[in-house]
Write an enzyme that holds these catalytic residues in place. Structure first.
Site, PDB file in Angstrom:
ATOM      1  N   ASP A  95       0.870  -1.175   0.000  1.00 13.47           N
ATOM      2  CA  ASP A  95       0.000   0.000   0.000  1.00 13.47           C
ATOM      3  C   ASP A  95       0.900   1.216   0.000  1.00 13.47           C
ATOM      4  OD1 ASP A  95      -2.335  -1.433   0.105  1.00 13.47           O
ATOM      5  OD2 ASP A  95      -2.484  -1.358   2.287  1.00 13.47           O
TER       6      ASP A  95
ATOM      7  N   ASP B 108     -13.493  -3.437  -1.983  1.00 13.79           N
ATOM      8  CA  ASP B 108     -13.381  -3.316  -0.531  1.00 13.79           C
ATOM      9  C   ASP B 108     -14.776  -3.494   0.064  1.00 13.79           C
ATOM     10  OD1 ASP B 108     -10.702  -2.681  -0.927  1.00 13.79           O
ATOM     11  OD2 ASP B 108     -11.094  -0.524  -0.992  1.00 13.79           O
TER      12      ASP B 108
END
Lengths: 204, 251
Positions: free
Chosen positions: B11, B130
């Site tokens: 990330d 997500d």
């Protein structure tokens, strides 16, 4: 010099990076003169077959590739690039370059499509110089929904199982096709690429 | 036989790798290229880079990081974050990425998925989804964990696959960074309804979690970040454990 053919939609950088690691002189090009001048060609591939053929034709590269390869210039087709070497593809129902007689078919619908990941390649002739230092059943990285089905079974050099068994490497004289991304297959991929380049050098 | 994949996730924000808990509380985890190279050498099957603030900051993805990574690694990598139009995807692919994750941009304009699949092939279009449990269903959350769309993640997964997504990177916000195991229930529901590979993400904390998500969740790949970034275990350890438990992996 090896020309990596730029036809607009593929993973050129990763192929060039892999060759750079082997200290091979490359040019990424869509220019006809450069392709004609090159000692060997690489037709990389990510994408859809119809778009790939359309882009090759628009750039008038299809005829040059066909002519040069028929005259003996070595070519490596990778993934979609391998499929475009065939006569016809069911993906978009289109005619391909026709350098290898046979069709491109969709993988078995019983399996998850696309096949994404590392799978083994069973070598039909593991003694071949092309497979020096590559153990039989090594893992290579695949990302595809279609596979090549050549008419001539003698040109099948590697077989992979995914739902069914299919041709994952083909070799016919100056033409080599691999269904997996050898430029993304870690050490096994680098070794195979090196062997293929050596093989091409001997042909030139 | 197709092997199960172990994928470290990087990330990123402002050029650095970070790792948060449930999409907040980020801590620095190092240089992306150094980490990418290390994971390649350790036997990672793929890498995933997510520019986690590209959408909210409304900027383009870090193309130079993509280019540098492509020069260093010998395995495939997926890049996501801030993909809003077909040209964004083309840029990322040309910079050397193998697959591109589409999240908020695809949810806001679903035809983005079909346009990209038609141009580049389904195999390089990854739906980055997500999900968070809200009442009795899993909702799609967009904008880097910030916006609850109120819509079913299971339905969106099906729609996106019908539009041409070739793979799903499924992150459970509920389990992300908690290290209590992957979200088996969510993963199972998604793998039951789609016929494309599913990468389970969020929650890996110990070796057994990987086995559970493959055996019980039917995942095709498992993604982890903090476990690997902070050296709690190596990729090799995970793979050897799975191999000992009769799960096919690339060793």
């Amino acid at each position: 010099m090896i020309a990596i053919i730029d036809y607009g939609i593929n993973n050129l950088e990763s192929v060039r990076n892999a060759l750079n690691k082997l200290v091979v002189q490359t040019v990424v090009t869509n220019k006809r003169e450069m392709i004609q001048k090159a000692d060997a060609l690489i037709l990389p591939g990510v994408g859809a077959a119809a778009m790939g053929m359309k882009n090759l034709k628009e750039r008038k590269l299809d005829k040059i590739i066909i002519n040069d390869v028929r005259k003996g210039k070595p070519i490596l087709g990778i993934c979609l690039g391998m499929q475009l070497l065939m006569s016809k593809s069911d993906e978009g129902d289109i005619n391909c370059l026709g350098l290898i007689k046979g069709n491109v078919k969709k993988l078995s619908s019983e399996m998850k499509i696309p096949q994404i990941g590392w799978n083994q390649v069973c070598l039909t002739d593991s003694e071949s110089a092309l497979f020096t230092n590559i153990p039989d059943n090594s893992d290579f990285y695949f990302v595809h929904s279609y596979y090549c089905k050549p008419y001539d079974q003698n040109i099948v050099a590697g077989i992979t199982k995914y739902g069914q068994e299919y041709c994952s490497i083909l070799i016919k004289n100056n033409i080599v096709g691999v269904q997996f991304h050898l430029e993304k297959s870690g050490m096994s991929g680098s070794l195979l690429l090196k062997n293929i380049i050596n093989y091409f050098t001997q042909l030139c | 036989m197709l092997t199960k994949r172990i994928i470290p996730c990087l990330d990123m924000t402002e050029g650095k790798v970070v790792k948060g808990i449930q999409f907040v509380d980020f801590r620095d985890a190092g240089d992306p290229i150094v980490l990418a190279k290390k994971y390649d050498e350790q036997g990672a099957d793929e890498l995933v880079f997510l520019d986690i603030t590209a959408t909210v900051d409304n900027r383009d993805i870090l193309l130079d990081v993509v280019q540098k990574t492509a020069k260093e690694v010998t395995i495939p990598f997926t890049v996501g974050g801030g993909i809003r139009k077909k040209e964004d995807m083309q840029k990322v692919l040309r910079a050397g990425a193998d697959k591109v994750g589409v999240n908020t941009g695809g949810f806001n304009r679903p035809t983005l998925i079909s346009e990209c699949a038609q141009s580049f092939g389904s195999q390089c279009v990854v739906l980055s989804l997500d999900a968070k449990r809200v009442k009795n269903q899993w909702n799609v959350i967009i904008n880097g964990g910030r916006t609850d769309t109120g819509l079913s993640a299971i339905k969106w997964a099906q729609q996106a696959v019908a539009l041409g997504a070739g793979e799903i990177l499924l992150t459970s916000i509920d389990t992300d960074g908690m290290k209590q195991g992957f979200n088996i229930e969510l993963t199972k529901e998604v793998t039951n309804v789609v016929n494309v590979p599913v990468i389970a993400s969020g929650g890996a904390g110990k070796l057994q979690d990987f086995k559970d998500i493959f055996v019980e969740g039917n995942a095709d790949a498992a993604l982890a970040a903090s476990l690997f970034h902070f050296g709690e275990c190596t990729i090799q350890q995970v793979k050897e454990y799975l191999n000992d438990n009769n799960i096919s992996v690339r060793l």
